[in-house]
Write a protein that holds these residues in place. Structure first.
Motif, short mmCIF file in Angstrom:
data_model
loop_
_atom_site.label_atom_id
_atom_site.label_comp_id
_atom_site.label_asym_id
_atom_site.label_seq_id
_atom_site.Cartn_x
_atom_site.Cartn_y
_atom_site.Cartn_z
N GLU A 30 0.90 -1.27 -0.13
CA GLU A 30 0.07 0.06 0.01
C GLU A 30 0.78 1.38 0.04
O GLU A 30 0.77 2.19 -0.74
CB GLU A 30 -0.89 -0.07 1.24
N PHE A 31 1.92 1.33 0.79
CA PHE A 31 2.88 2.32 0.87
C PHE A 31 3.51 2.67 -0.43
O PHE A 31 3.65 3.68 -1.00
CB PHE A 31 3.56 2.13 2.01
N ASP A 33 2.60 1.72 -3.52
CA ASP A 33 1.59 1.94 -4.36
C ASP A 33 1.37 3.59 -4.21
O ASP A 33 1.15 4.39 -5.13
CB ASP A 33 0.31 1.24 -4.56
N LYS A 34 1.19 3.88 -3.12
CA LYS A 34 0.96 5.39 -2.75
C LYS A 34 1.88 6.55 -3.19
O LYS A 34 1.65 7.39 -3.59
CB LYS A 34 0.57 5.41 -1.16
N TYR A 35 3.20 5.88 -2.83
CA TYR A 35 4.13 7.24 -2.80
C TYR A 35 5.11 6.69 -4.07
O TYR A 35 5.95 7.46 -4.45
CB TYR A 35 5.17 6.84 -1.74
#
Length: 97
Positions: A30-31, A33-35
């Motif tokens: 998730e991290f 994919d977000k950044y």
């Protein structure tokens, strides 16, 4: 008083470890994919957004754009920077000193 039923599951230490690692792996994904958007998805940042990420002054950002360290893109009367350019150029600057 509200009571909720308790559920007890019997798991082996290996299963528990595997479940914990899956949860950690999902959070890392998730991290990431977000950044770190995919190469097909370019995120454009305004100058103000870039200043927040870079934590530098407006003058420094202007100098970096002028020197070609960070390329900028003009759409109409607005100026944008690619998020991927910021990260890739910061990495290059870090390794090249």
């Amino acid at each position: 008083m509200n009571t909720k039923p308790l559920h007890f599951y019997q798991t082996t230490p290996e299963e528990l470890t595997e479940n914990i690692l899956k949860g950690v792996d999902n959070k890392f994904q998730e991290f990431f994919d977000k950044y770190h958007p995919s190469k097909n998805e370019e995120e454009l940042l305004t100058l103000e957004e870039a200043l927040i990420i870079l934590k530098c002054s407006n003058q420094t950002l202007w100098n970096w754009r002028k020197e070609g360290i960070l390329p900028s893109y003009r759409l109409g009367n607005r100026v944008y920077l690619k998020k991927s350019d910021i990260y890739s150029n910061l990495i290059k600057q870090d390794f090249n000193g």
